[in-house]
Structures are given as structure tokens and as C-alpha cells.
Write a protein that holds these residues in place. Structure first.
Motif, PDB file in Angstrom:
ATOM      1  N   GLN A 230      35.747  32.857  44.192  1.00 46.17           N
ATOM      2  CA  GLN A 230      34.660  33.837  44.105  1.00 46.17           C
ATOM      3  C   GLN A 230      34.063  34.053  45.499  1.00 46.17           C
ATOM      4  O   GLN A 230      33.671  33.101  46.161  1.00 46.17           O
ATOM      5  CB  GLN A 230      33.581  33.360  43.131  1.00 46.17           C
ATOM      6  CG  GLN A 230      34.022  33.295  41.680  1.00 46.17           C
ATOM      7  CD  GLN A 230      34.844  32.056  41.359  1.00 46.17           C
ATOM      8  OE1 GLN A 230      34.956  31.162  42.192  1.00 46.17           O
ATOM      9  NE2 GLN A 230      35.408  32.004  40.168  1.00 46.17           N
ATOM     10  N   GLN A 256      25.049  32.058  38.591  1.00 44.33           N
ATOM     11  CA  GLN A 256      25.894  33.246  38.561  1.00 44.33           C
ATOM     12  C   GLN A 256      25.950  33.884  39.938  1.00 44.33           C
ATOM     13  O   GLN A 256      25.003  33.796  40.725  1.00 44.33           O
ATOM     14  CB  GLN A 256      25.405  34.262  37.529  1.00 44.33           C
ATOM     15  CG  GLN A 256      24.114  34.967  37.864  1.00 44.33           C
ATOM     16  CD  GLN A 256      23.730  36.015  36.812  1.00 44.33           C
ATOM     17  OE1 GLN A 256      24.149  35.944  35.662  1.00 44.33           O
ATOM     18  NE2 GLN A 256      22.918  36.981  37.216  1.00 44.33           N
ATOM     19  N   SER A 262      28.553  44.020  39.325  1.00 41.74           N
ATOM     20  CA  SER A 262      28.652  43.084  38.204  1.00 41.74           C
ATOM     21  C   SER A 262      28.190  41.703  38.639  1.00 41.74           C
ATOM     22  O   SER A 262      27.855  41.476  39.808  1.00 41.74           O
ATOM     23  CB  SER A 262      30.101  43.010  37.695  1.00 41.74           C
ATOM     24  OG  SER A 262      30.948  42.502  38.719  1.00 41.74           O
ATOM     25  N   SER A 263      28.162  40.799  37.687  1.00 36.21           N
ATOM     26  CA  SER A 263      27.836  39.392  37.964  1.00 36.21           C
ATOM     27  C   SER A 263      28.738  38.513  37.118  1.00 36.21           C
ATOM     28  O   SER A 263      29.272  38.955  36.091  1.00 36.21           O
ATOM     29  CB  SER A 263      26.361  39.095  37.666  1.00 36.21           C
ATOM     30  OG  SER A 263      26.068  39.347  36.310  1.00 36.21           O
ATOM     31  N   SER A 264      28.903  37.255  37.555  1.00 39.85           N
ATOM     32  CA  SER A 264      29.809  36.349  36.854  1.00 39.85           C
ATOM     33  C   SER A 264      29.251  34.932  36.890  1.00 39.85           C
ATOM     34  O   SER A 264      28.701  34.495  37.911  1.00 39.85           O
ATOM     35  CB  SER A 264      31.193  36.383  37.521  1.00 39.85           C
ATOM     36  OG  SER A 264      32.077  35.447  36.943  1.00 39.85           O
ATOM     37  N   ASP A 265      29.394  34.211  35.772  1.00 39.14           N
ATOM     38  CA  ASP A 265      28.938  32.826  35.685  1.00 39.14           C
ATOM     39  C   ASP A 265      29.946  31.924  36.394  1.00 39.14           C
ATOM     40  O   ASP A 265      31.128  31.913  36.057  1.00 39.14           O
ATOM     41  CB  ASP A 265      28.805  32.417  34.215  1.00 39.14           C
ATOM     42  CG  ASP A 265      28.089  31.077  34.054  1.00 39.14           C
ATOM     43  OD1 ASP A 265      28.271  30.191  34.914  1.00 39.14           O
ATOM     44  OD2 ASP A 265      27.356  30.902  33.071  1.00 39.14           O
TER      45      ASP A 265
END
Length: 409
Positions: A230, A256, A262-265
Motif C-alpha cells: 500500500q 485505514q 478511496s480508502s482501505s483498511d
């Protein structure tokens, strides 16, 4: 033809530059992240005299950093591991003292309670022994509640730290992105910005104190990634981290990464640094400690209540429960949580304890596979149980689960 004076002056100038560089090294001996520098001399341009070339002296060709990329990579790795270990140690020391100390732990209260219980059983007609037992029971109950409260406060403290640390990460990543831009501009002009390079390496080292990252260098620019790739920094652009309530348990913050669209854990893939140490402690120590404490309280309350129900009180009637029922309406409503994203339905899964001796300290995840079937998976990765039919009563590891209507997940 160059004169001897000019040649000598070139040597003096080169030596003066070398002395200035040495002086700069000494002055920055205690500067964090500073790399020692050394000069590189080159021969001055030659002049043709007749059929030969005669030198014109010397010149300063470059001022280089004494830098080893392998050693720097090892420093970054060990910095990340040290930050993780230190954060883990700071937290585990608190809970270890809480549970092991005879004045705060549950062991001493349990021993005192059972001692009072034996005394009362040996002299059932002694009212003072009965009163002592009730006092010990209240003390035991208070001790469980106190420890539970302190563990919950520690969980809240971790949430607060995660929020602060992610803000610090964002500051460092923004700094690194800015330095990337400055370094790229300077190197394009043919310069070697030693101080900027040192500042960037120090910023990466400080970032590793907060969270473990991977650095990839290309064209004098650092790209920085987390866990499984990431992107935190790419060239002159940086992405931010934030601590938000968890999707399953809102009392536990997750991390996150926020992209432009967008966003991601990324909680499960983070490791290293203070953030990694806090997450590792919460998953490996704090959460199991909370679950074990609750399981112990349930087993003790259930066993004592059942035993008292089989005996007679001072009036010759069957004894009543000393502790609250483990299957009270309030207790049942607190045994299940609705995951964020559930499309509809209640979080109450009607979980009752059928055999307290079979309970584990694991969490369980209920997932609907169709409109009429669901599976149950334990947090240790054990294969999912099921599929089960809605309306059927299922007994799993000492608890009973009965879903009467569909809860969309």
C-alpha cells in the motif's frame, strides 16, 4: 602556461575546501541523521604548450556523503523492530502488573472468596461466616469489574495513541514527499544535495519508529509502501493514514489508508514501529486477556449459582443465586455486535451459555451464506461450522446460538 602561483593557489583552495568539510563534519557530529562528507579532488584543465600538455593545478570535483545503502537499510529495519518491541513492552508491563499483583489481580480475591466459602460450609449455622462470605463475594465481583474497567481504559488509551501516531505519520510522509521534489529538482541541475538526502533518510528513519515501511529508490526519489504494497509516498505525492472505529468492534480502532478516490483498511498488514507494536499487543495480549477475564467470571458465577441452587438456606428453602444470571436479558444483548456495513437487522444473535465449562476465549464470526443459512467461524482460524438453518438451535463451544430471522451482512 599556468603560473606556479596559480597552481599553488589551486592546491591551497582545495586544501581549504577539505578543511572546511572536516570542520563541517565536526560541527555536525551530534546532528541526527547527518552523514559524514569528504571531498573529491580532480586535476585542473591542461594547457597545450607546443606538443605537450601541462597541468594547471587541482580543483574540487565533488563533496560526497560517506553513505552505505545496505547499512542504512539495516538501520531502518532495526529502528522499526525496536519501535514495535518498545511499544509492546510499555503496554504489556501495565497489564502484567495489573493481573499479577495480589492487591489488584483476581487470584487473591478468588482465594479469599473460596476460603470464606469453605468456612461457611463448615459452619452453616454461623451467621458471621455467612456474612463474611457475602462480603467476599461482593469483593470478588468488584475486583472483576475493576479489572475489566482498567482493561477497557487501556483499550481506549490504545485508540488515542493510534489516532496521534497516524497524525505523526502523515506529517512525516508529507515531509518525505516534499524532500523528494526538492531532491529531484536539485539533481536535475547536476547538483548533489547532501543535506536534503540526509534529511530524507532521517525522515524515513523517524517514520520507521512509528510504522514499518519499505523504501524503493529510483531516479533519486523514494517510494514508500506499507505491509503488502500500500503506497504511502510516491514521488512528490503522499497518502494519509487515519485511525477509525473498527468495522466489527467499534471500540477498537483500525487503521485505514486514504487515497484520493478511496480508502482501505490496512490494520491486518501493518507491522513494526509503535503502531505495529500497539496492534500486536492488542491482538495478542489485551483482547485475549479481556476474553479470559470474562470467561473466568462467567464460569465462577455459573458454578456458584448452580451449587447454591442445590442446597437449602437458613429457612429450609432452596438457595437463590449469589451472582447475576449469566443468561440474563442484559448479558445476552451484549454478546453480539453488528458489523459495519450490515444492510439491515439487529446485532442481537440470542447467544446464551449452555455449558460454561466448554467456553473458549475466542471470538466468533457469523456470516449468512443465503437467505436461510449461515456459518460460524472462530477467530483462531478454525474452519467454519455449518451451514446452519435459520431457526435451528446450535450448540457451539458451550454456547447456544439460535437465529430466528435473517440479519443481512
Amino acid at each position: 602556461m599556468a603560473s606556479l602561483i596559480n597552481i599553488g593557489m589551486s592546491g591551497l583552495n582545495a586544501s581549504q575546501g577539505a578543511l572546511a568539510t572536516v570542520g563541517n563534519n565536526i560541527a555536525n557530529a551530534n546532528t541526527s541523521g547527518y552523514s559524514r562528507q569528504q571531498i573529491v579532488q580532480g586535476s585542473g584543465a591542461s594547457q597545450q604548450v607546443g606538443g605537450v600538455f601541462i597541468g594547471t593545478g587541482t580543483t574540487l570535483a565533488d563533496v560526497r556523503r560517506v553513505y552505505n545503502s545496505y547499512l542504512d537499510a539495516q538501520l531502518q529495519t532495526t529502528t522499526s523492530l525496536n519501535g514495535d518491541a518498545q511499544a509492546y513492552l510499555d503496554q504489556i508491563g501495565t497489564v502484567d502488573k495489573l493481573l499479577s499483583d495480589k492487591n489488584t489481580g483476581v487470584s487473591a480475591a478468588l482465594s479469599s472468596f473460596f476460603s470464606s466459602l469453605q468456612t461457611s460450609a463448615a459452619a452453616p449455622g454461623d451467621m458471621s461466616a455467612r456474612q463474611l462470605l457475602l462480603t467476599s463475594a461482593q469483593t470478588l465481583s468488584n475486583r472483576f469489574n475493576s479489572i475489566s474497567s482498567q482493561l477497557s481504559q487501556q483499550n481506549e488509551g490504545i485508540n488515542s495513541q493510534l489516532d496521534t501516531l497516524t497524525s505523526m505519520v502523515n506529517q512525516h510522509t508529507a515531509t518525505i514527499a516534499s524532500l523528494n521534489k526538492q531532491i529531484a529538482q536539485a539533481t536535475t541541475a547536476g547538483n548533489t544535495p547532501n543535506n536534503l538526502l540526509d534529511a530524507r533518510n532521517e525522515a524515513v528513519r523517524t517514520l520507521n519508529e512509528l510504522v514499518g515501511v519499505t523504501v524503493q529508490e529510483h531516479d533519486n526519489v523514494y517510494d514508500i509502501t506499507l505491509g503488502t504494497g500500500q503506497t504511502l509516498v510516491q514521488g512528490s505525492t503522499s497518502n494519509t493514514l487515519s485511525a477509525v472505529p473498527g468495522q466489527v468492534d467499534k471500540s477498537q480502532f483500525s487503521i485505514q489508508i486514504n487515497y484520493q478516490q478511496s480508502s482501505s483498511d490496512v490494520t491486518s498488514v501493518l507491522s513494526g514501529g509503535k503502531i505495529g507494536g500497539l496492534l500486536r499487543y492488542r491482538d495478542d495480549v489485551l483482547a485475549p486477556a479481556i476474553n479470559d477475564l470474562g470467561r473466568t467470571a462467567i464460569v465462577v458465577a455459573d458454578a456458584i449459582n448452580k451449587q447454591l441452587g442445590q442446597g437449602l438456606d437458613a429457612n429450609g428453602e432452596f438457595g437463590s443465586s449469589m451472582f447475576n444470571s449469566i443468561n440474563s436479558e442484559k448479558a445476552i444483548t451484549q454478546r453480539s455486535l453488528a458489523a459495519t456495513g450490515n444492510s439491515a437487522g439487529s446485532s442481537n444473535l440470542n447467544v446464551s451459555i449452555s455449558d460454561s465449562s466448554q467456553l473458549t476465549a475466542y471470538d466468533y464470526k457469523v456470516t449468512f451464506t443465503s437467505a436461510t443459512e449461515y456459518t460460524v467461524q472462530r477467530s483462531d482460524g478454525q474452519d467454519a461450522k455449518g451451514p446452519f438453518k435459520l431457526g435451528d438451535k446450535q450448540v457451539i463451544d458451550g454456547f447456544t446460538l439460535q437465529l430466528l430471522s435473517l440479519i443481512h451482512i
